[in-house]
Write a protein that holds these residues in place. Structure first.
Motif, PDB file in Angstrom:
ATOM      1  N   THR A 107      -1.128   9.483   0.287  1.00 24.33           N
ATOM      2  CA  THR A 107      -2.585   9.666   0.230  1.00 24.33           C
ATOM      3  C   THR A 107      -3.255   9.536   1.596  1.00 24.33           C
ATOM      4  O   THR A 107      -4.395   9.954   1.763  1.00 24.33           O
ATOM      5  CB  THR A 107      -3.215   8.648  -0.736  1.00 24.33           C
ATOM      6  OG1 THR A 107      -2.863   7.323  -0.297  1.00 24.33           O
ATOM      7  CG2 THR A 107      -2.721   8.867  -2.159  1.00 24.33           C
ATOM      8  N   PHE A 108      -2.544   8.934   2.556  1.00 27.26           N
ATOM      9  CA  PHE A 108      -3.092   8.757   3.900  1.00 27.26           C
ATOM     10  C   PHE A 108      -1.953   8.644   4.884  1.00 27.26           C
ATOM     11  O   PHE A 108      -0.922   8.039   4.586  1.00 27.26           O
ATOM     12  CB  PHE A 108      -3.947   7.479   3.972  1.00 27.26           C
ATOM     13  CG  PHE A 108      -4.450   7.169   5.347  1.00 27.26           C
ATOM     14  CD1 PHE A 108      -5.588   7.790   5.848  1.00 27.26           C
ATOM     15  CD2 PHE A 108      -3.779   6.256   6.156  1.00 27.26           C
ATOM     16  CE1 PHE A 108      -6.050   7.508   7.126  1.00 27.26           C
ATOM     17  CE2 PHE A 108      -4.235   5.974   7.430  1.00 27.26           C
ATOM     18  CZ  PHE A 108      -5.376   6.599   7.912  1.00 27.26           C
ATOM     19  N   GLU A 123      -0.311   4.827   1.245  1.00 26.65           N
ATOM     20  CA  GLU A 123      -0.981   4.913   2.538  1.00 26.65           C
ATOM     21  C   GLU A 123      -0.007   4.539   3.648  1.00 26.65           C
ATOM     22  O   GLU A 123       0.480   3.409   3.699  1.00 26.65           O
ATOM     23  CB  GLU A 123      -2.182   3.964   2.560  1.00 26.65           C
ATOM     24  CG  GLU A 123      -3.229   4.315   1.526  1.00 26.65           C
ATOM     25  CD  GLU A 123      -4.398   3.348   1.521  1.00 26.65           C
ATOM     26  OE1 GLU A 123      -4.528   2.529   2.472  1.00 26.65           O
ATOM     27  OE2 GLU A 123      -5.181   3.408   0.563  1.00 26.65           O
ATOM     28  N   ASP A 166       0.382   3.836   7.399  1.00 23.49           N
ATOM     29  CA  ASP A 166      -0.335   3.534   8.634  1.00 23.49           C
ATOM     30  C   ASP A 166       0.528   2.621   9.497  1.00 23.49           C
ATOM     31  O   ASP A 166       1.718   2.450   9.241  1.00 23.49           O
ATOM     32  CB  ASP A 166      -1.702   2.916   8.342  1.00 23.49           C
ATOM     33  CG  ASP A 166      -1.625   1.616   7.561  1.00 23.49           C
ATOM     34  OD1 ASP A 166      -0.520   1.035   7.453  1.00 23.49           O
ATOM     35  OD2 ASP A 166      -2.665   1.168   7.062  1.00 23.49           O
ATOM     36  N   LEU A 179       0.815  -1.211   0.000  1.00 22.97           N
ATOM     37  CA  LEU A 179       0.000   0.000   0.000  1.00 22.97           C
ATOM     38  C   LEU A 179       0.849   1.262   0.000  1.00 22.97           C
ATOM     39  O   LEU A 179       0.328   2.355  -0.149  1.00 22.97           O
ATOM     40  CB  LEU A 179      -0.930   0.005   1.216  1.00 22.97           C
ATOM     41  CG  LEU A 179      -1.947  -1.122   1.275  1.00 22.97           C
ATOM     42  CD1 LEU A 179      -2.730  -1.061   2.573  1.00 22.97           C
ATOM     43  CD2 LEU A 179      -2.875  -1.052   0.073  1.00 22.97           C
ATOM     44  N   TRP A 180       2.154   1.109   0.187  1.00 21.60           N
ATOM     45  CA  TRP A 180       3.043   2.262   0.216  1.00 21.60           C
ATOM     46  C   TRP A 180       4.412   1.853  -0.324  1.00 21.60           C
ATOM     47  O   TRP A 180       4.726   0.668  -0.428  1.00 21.60           O
ATOM     48  CB  TRP A 180       3.166   2.805   1.640  1.00 21.60           C
ATOM     49  CG  TRP A 180       4.018   1.923   2.520  1.00 21.60           C
ATOM     50  CD1 TRP A 180       3.650   0.748   3.104  1.00 21.60           C
ATOM     51  CD2 TRP A 180       5.374   2.138   2.850  1.00 21.60           C
ATOM     52  NE1 TRP A 180       4.701   0.228   3.790  1.00 21.60           N
ATOM     53  CE2 TRP A 180       5.774   1.063   3.662  1.00 21.60           C
ATOM     54  CE3 TRP A 180       6.294   3.132   2.560  1.00 21.60           C
ATOM     55  CZ2 TRP A 180       7.063   0.953   4.171  1.00 21.60           C
ATOM     56  CZ3 TRP A 180       7.567   3.029   3.071  1.00 21.60           C
ATOM     57  CH2 TRP A 180       7.946   1.956   3.873  1.00 21.60           C
ATOM     58  N   ASP A 223      -1.526   8.025   9.288  1.00 21.48           N
ATOM     59  CA  ASP A 223      -2.206   7.881  10.575  1.00 21.48           C
ATOM     60  C   ASP A 223      -1.345   8.453  11.700  1.00 21.48           C
ATOM     61  O   ASP A 223      -0.239   8.943  11.478  1.00 21.48           O
ATOM     62  CB  ASP A 223      -2.625   6.430  10.830  1.00 21.48           C
ATOM     63  CG  ASP A 223      -1.485   5.507  11.220  1.00 21.48           C
ATOM     64  OD1 ASP A 223      -0.316   5.937  11.259  1.00 21.48           O
ATOM     65  OD2 ASP A 223      -1.767   4.321  11.496  1.00 21.48           O
ATOM     66  N   ARG A 243      -3.190  16.329   1.789  1.00 21.61           N
ATOM     67  CA  ARG A 243      -3.765  15.564   2.908  1.00 21.61           C
ATOM     68  C   ARG A 243      -2.822  15.554   4.104  1.00 21.61           C
ATOM     69  O   ARG A 243      -3.250  15.719   5.242  1.00 21.61           O
ATOM     70  CB  ARG A 243      -4.079  14.139   2.471  1.00 21.61           C
ATOM     71  CG  ARG A 243      -5.267  14.098   1.559  1.00 21.61           C
ATOM     72  CD  ARG A 243      -5.614  12.702   1.176  1.00 21.61           C
ATOM     73  NE  ARG A 243      -6.772  12.751   0.271  1.00 21.61           N
ATOM     74  CZ  ARG A 243      -7.339  11.695  -0.209  1.00 21.61           C
ATOM     75  NH1 ARG A 243      -6.898  10.504   0.111  1.00 21.61           N
ATOM     76  NH2 ARG A 243      -8.364  11.805  -1.020  1.00 21.61           N
TER      77      ARG A 243
END
Length: 107
Positions: free
Chosen positions: A57-58, A24, A26, A5-6, A60, A88
């Motif tokens: 994109t994200f 992402e 996290d 995801l990253w 946490d 973001r």
């Protein structure tokens, strides 16, 4: 097999390193992100570390805490540490009061 995801890459030029992060970020990415940043901070001759997060994109709270931790580690070893955020990430950084982490060009 599932795609990550990253991703990250490292670009070195003289006394400056740029770690480019994307996707992402996290809890599942936190350990590797921390290791990549700390690894660059330990590079002999390094004076400036830029974390390029334009393609993130994200993010946490775990990775946000890692950015604070590694920023503090950089400053303790007299190295400049800045991030260049996506929109973001910028919002998270500003909402959490961590704008001091931003690259001056991004403030």
């Amino acid at each position: 097999m599932r795609a990550p995801l990253w991703q990250h890459t490292v670009d070195r030029l003289g006394d400056t390193s740029t770690i480019m992060l994307s996707g992402e970020l996290d809890l599942s990415a936190d350990r590797e992100v921390r290791e990549a940043i700390i690894g660059e901070l330990q590079r002999p001759g390094l004076t400036r570390l830029l974390i390029d997060m334009q393609a993130v994109t994200f993010i946490d709270s775990t990775v946000t805490a890692t950015l604070v931790y590694t920023s503090n580690a950089a400053h303790k070893s007299d190295r400049q540490f800045t991030i260049s955020p996506s929109q973001r990430v910028r919002r998270i950084v500003e909402l959490t009061g961590l704008s001091y982490l931003l690259d001056p060009a991004d403030r």
